[in-house]
Write an enzyme that holds these catalytic residues in place. Structure first.
Site, mmCIF file in Angstrom:
data_model
loop_
_atom_site.group_PDB
_atom_site.id
_atom_site.type_symbol
_atom_site.label_atom_id
_atom_site.label_comp_id
_atom_site.label_asym_id
_atom_site.label_seq_id
_atom_site.Cartn_x
_atom_site.Cartn_y
_atom_site.Cartn_z
ATOM 1 N N ILE A 67 0.820 -1.211 0.000
ATOM 2 C CA ILE A 67 0.000 0.000 0.000
ATOM 3 C C ILE A 67 0.859 1.269 0.000
ATOM 4 C CG2 ILE A 67 -0.383 0.283 2.518
ATOM 5 C CD1 ILE A 67 -2.979 0.678 -0.304
ATOM 6 N N ARG B 183 11.945 -2.447 7.588
ATOM 7 C CA ARG B 183 12.893 -3.327 8.275
ATOM 8 C C ARG B 183 13.733 -4.166 7.333
ATOM 9 N NH1 ARG B 183 8.947 -7.975 10.829
ATOM 10 N NH2 ARG B 183 8.088 -8.636 8.843
ATOM 11 N N LYS C 120 -5.377 1.865 7.692
ATOM 12 C CA LYS C 120 -6.452 1.075 8.276
ATOM 13 C C LYS C 120 -6.017 -0.386 8.384
ATOM 14 C CE LYS C 120 -8.065 -1.631 5.906
ATOM 15 N NZ LYS C 120 -7.732 -2.816 5.038
ATOM 16 N N ASP D 93 -9.793 -7.764 7.165
ATOM 17 C CA ASP D 93 -8.872 -6.712 6.684
ATOM 18 C C ASP D 93 -9.544 -5.927 5.536
ATOM 19 O OD1 ASP D 93 -6.015 -5.468 6.436
ATOM 20 O OD2 ASP D 93 -6.568 -6.100 4.420
HETATM 21 P P1 NAP Z 1 2.470 -5.527 3.065
HETATM 22 O O1 NAP Z 1 2.615 -5.468 1.587
HETATM 23 O O2 NAP Z 1 2.713 -6.829 3.753
HETATM 24 O O3 NAP Z 1 3.405 -4.395 3.659
HETATM 25 C C1 NAP Z 1 3.644 -4.215 5.025
HETATM 26 C C2 NAP Z 1 4.987 -3.574 5.194
HETATM 27 O O4 NAP Z 1 5.246 -3.350 6.598
HETATM 28 C C3 NAP Z 1 6.141 -4.434 4.681
HETATM 29 O O5 NAP Z 1 7.084 -3.622 4.064
HETATM 30 C C4 NAP Z 1 6.669 -5.045 5.970
HETATM 31 O O6 NAP Z 1 8.025 -5.419 5.891
HETATM 32 C C5 NAP Z 1 6.518 -3.903 6.913
HETATM 33 N N1 NAP Z 1 6.585 -4.347 8.298
HETATM 34 C C6 NAP Z 1 6.077 -5.462 8.844
HETATM 35 N N2 NAP Z 1 6.369 -5.512 10.150
HETATM 36 C C7 NAP Z 1 7.101 -4.412 10.415
HETATM 37 C C8 NAP Z 1 7.718 -3.905 11.579
HETATM 38 N N3 NAP Z 1 7.645 -4.558 12.742
HETATM 39 N N4 NAP Z 1 8.375 -2.746 11.505
HETATM 40 C C9 NAP Z 1 8.480 -2.090 10.330
HETATM 41 N N5 NAP Z 1 7.921 -2.526 9.187
HETATM 42 C C10 NAP Z 1 7.234 -3.670 9.242
HETATM 43 O O7 NAP Z 1 1.013 -5.067 3.491
HETATM 44 P P2 NAP Z 1 0.095 -3.947 2.806
HETATM 45 O O8 NAP Z 1 -0.828 -4.568 1.830
HETATM 46 O O9 NAP Z 1 0.911 -2.821 2.342
HETATM 47 O O10 NAP Z 1 -0.815 -3.583 4.045
HETATM 48 C C11 NAP Z 1 -0.320 -2.802 5.118
HETATM 49 C C12 NAP Z 1 -1.506 -2.127 5.776
HETATM 50 O O11 NAP Z 1 -2.163 -1.328 4.785
HETATM 51 C C13 NAP Z 1 -2.553 -3.117 6.289
HETATM 52 O O12 NAP Z 1 -3.063 -2.681 7.509
HETATM 53 C C14 NAP Z 1 -3.636 -3.092 5.229
HETATM 54 O O13 NAP Z 1 -4.939 -3.327 5.761
HETATM 55 C C15 NAP Z 1 -3.533 -1.661 4.728
HETATM 56 N N6 NAP Z 1 -4.030 -1.511 3.367
HETATM 57 C C16 NAP Z 1 -3.642 -2.362 2.374
HETATM 58 C C17 NAP Z 1 -4.218 -2.243 1.108
HETATM 59 C C18 NAP Z 1 -3.825 -3.136 -0.030
HETATM 60 O O14 NAP Z 1 -4.489 -3.077 -1.081
HETATM 61 N N7 NAP Z 1 -2.782 -3.943 0.073
HETATM 62 C C19 NAP Z 1 -5.160 -1.252 0.865
HETATM 63 C C20 NAP Z 1 -5.480 -0.358 1.875
HETATM 64 C C21 NAP Z 1 -4.911 -0.506 3.122
HETATM 65 P P3 NAP Z 1 8.424 -6.934 5.465
HETATM 66 O O15 NAP Z 1 8.287 -6.952 3.976
HETATM 67 O O16 NAP Z 1 9.810 -7.067 5.955
HETATM 68 O O17 NAP Z 1 7.462 -7.868 6.155
#
Ligand code: NAP
Length: 313
Positions: free
Chosen positions: A15, A38, A92, A170
């Protein structure tokens, strides 16, 4: 115009790269000054830090952070940021638990800092039209259908299956962020059935029945196992016609009176979100609506658990 808000992005996953980065770089209110991740995922031209503590120790001037990590680790990062005097935007869902989100709001208010619990779906193009159309109408019933293919939309997101990862809630919480925004009365969980794969700590599907304060039944059908056509739809039956908000709030149709006209120069969801955040930062105020999270928490509190097949990505 005031100086741009110097912002760091924390958690450079899907995101942050797909939405936050493009919205920020086209917004004159913000200056993206650093990223924190990280595992080294970063934007080549920006200062990069492995932890938010390293960012603070660097001495770089930061006014605000947007936290795009999974929800389980968001509170500690946000609390640390607020202690640095930085304004905070929370992706979110705003946290893994209600208590930690409320505690963050108290910290932000005590320190006179902005905190935004961002609900991007509320900025989808037709959501405000739906809210306007429903205002003052008698709600008879509602149906929320949010069925998507987890393998397409959440590839390799192991955190989503862990405690505090929300599973199918989610995306489901996006539907609730819209429903709580457009419906004229509060709604409550009446019955909830959660379908947990044997190898996961979060549900892959859920059937939740809500009732609003006046007794209207709102049924919610969430499923991560949807292949083919995806559904992100809300249908509300009223005494004066039916409203259908489809494609996550991108499209609207009604029977009876037509929907109110739409402003055709709407910004995208994340541009609108950052516009709101800039407003809050300039006024040092908070916008932390916990209603969608509260309904999810209640669905878990009241949930009957059914075990289903293991989920193998
Ligand atoms: P994602 O692709 O898994 O990205 C999460 C990021 O956070 C990764 O870079 C991860 O690093 C990092 N992370 C995990 N644990 C961490 C820590 N302890 N300290 C620092 N960084 C850390 O997930 P995402 O889809 O972007 O979703 C993240 C949030 O955005 C969620 O709450 C989701 O509901 C929301 N969101 C997502 C979407 C969507 O379409 N994907 C849309 C709207 C909102 P690693 O790669 O090392 O694990």
């Amino acid at each position: 115009m005031s100086d741009p808000i110097r912002l760091a992005l924390v958690g450079m996953g899907k995101i942050a790269n797909d939405q936050h980065y493009p919205a920020l770089t086209s917004d004159a209110d913000f200056d993206l000054v650093a990223c924190v991740d990280r595992d080294g995922s970063c934007l080549a031209h920006l200062p990069y830090f492995v932890t938010i503590q390293e960012l603070a120790e660097s001495g770089l001037t930061v006014d605000a952070v947007a936290i795009c990590t999974p929800p389980q680790v968001r509170h500690d990062i946000a609390q640390f940021a607020l202690e640095q005097g930085w304004h905070v935007l929370l992706e979110k869902p705003p946290g893994a638990t209600l208590a930690e989100v409320v505690a963050l709001r108290e910290t932000a208010q005590d320190r006179g800092l902005a905190l935004l619990a961002s609900w991007h779906s509320r900025f989808a193009p037709c959501v405000d039209q739906a809210r306007e159309w429903l205002a003052g109408r008698e709600i008879k019933s509602g149906r929320i259908v949010w069925r998507e293919d987890v393998r397409v939309w959440h590839p390799r997101q192991h955190w989503i299956w862990e405690p505090g990862g929300f599973g199918v809630f989610d995306p489901g919480i996006n539907a609730l962020s819209i429903a709580t925004h457009i419906l004229p009365d509060p709604m409550f969980v009446e019955q909830s059935e959660l379908f947990f794969p044997g190898n996961c700590s979060a549900p892959i599907a859920a059937q939740v029945r809500f009732r609003d304060r006046k007794g209207a039944l709102i049924a919610m059908d969430l499923d991560f196992r949807q292949e083919g056509k995806q559904s992100w739809d809300i249908v509300i039956e009223t005494a004066g016609g039916t409203l259908t908000l489809s494609n996550g709030g991108a499209d609207i149709s009604t029977t009876g009176a037509p929907p109110p006209p739409r402003d055709d120069v709407l910004p995208g969801e994340y541009s609108a979100l950052y516009r709101r955040f800039a407003e809050l930062v300039r006024n040092s105020s908070c916008d932390v609506d916990v209603r969608p999270l509260r309904l999810v928490a209640d669905a878990f509190l009241c949930g009957r658990i059914t075990r289903v097949d293991d989920f193998i990505e």
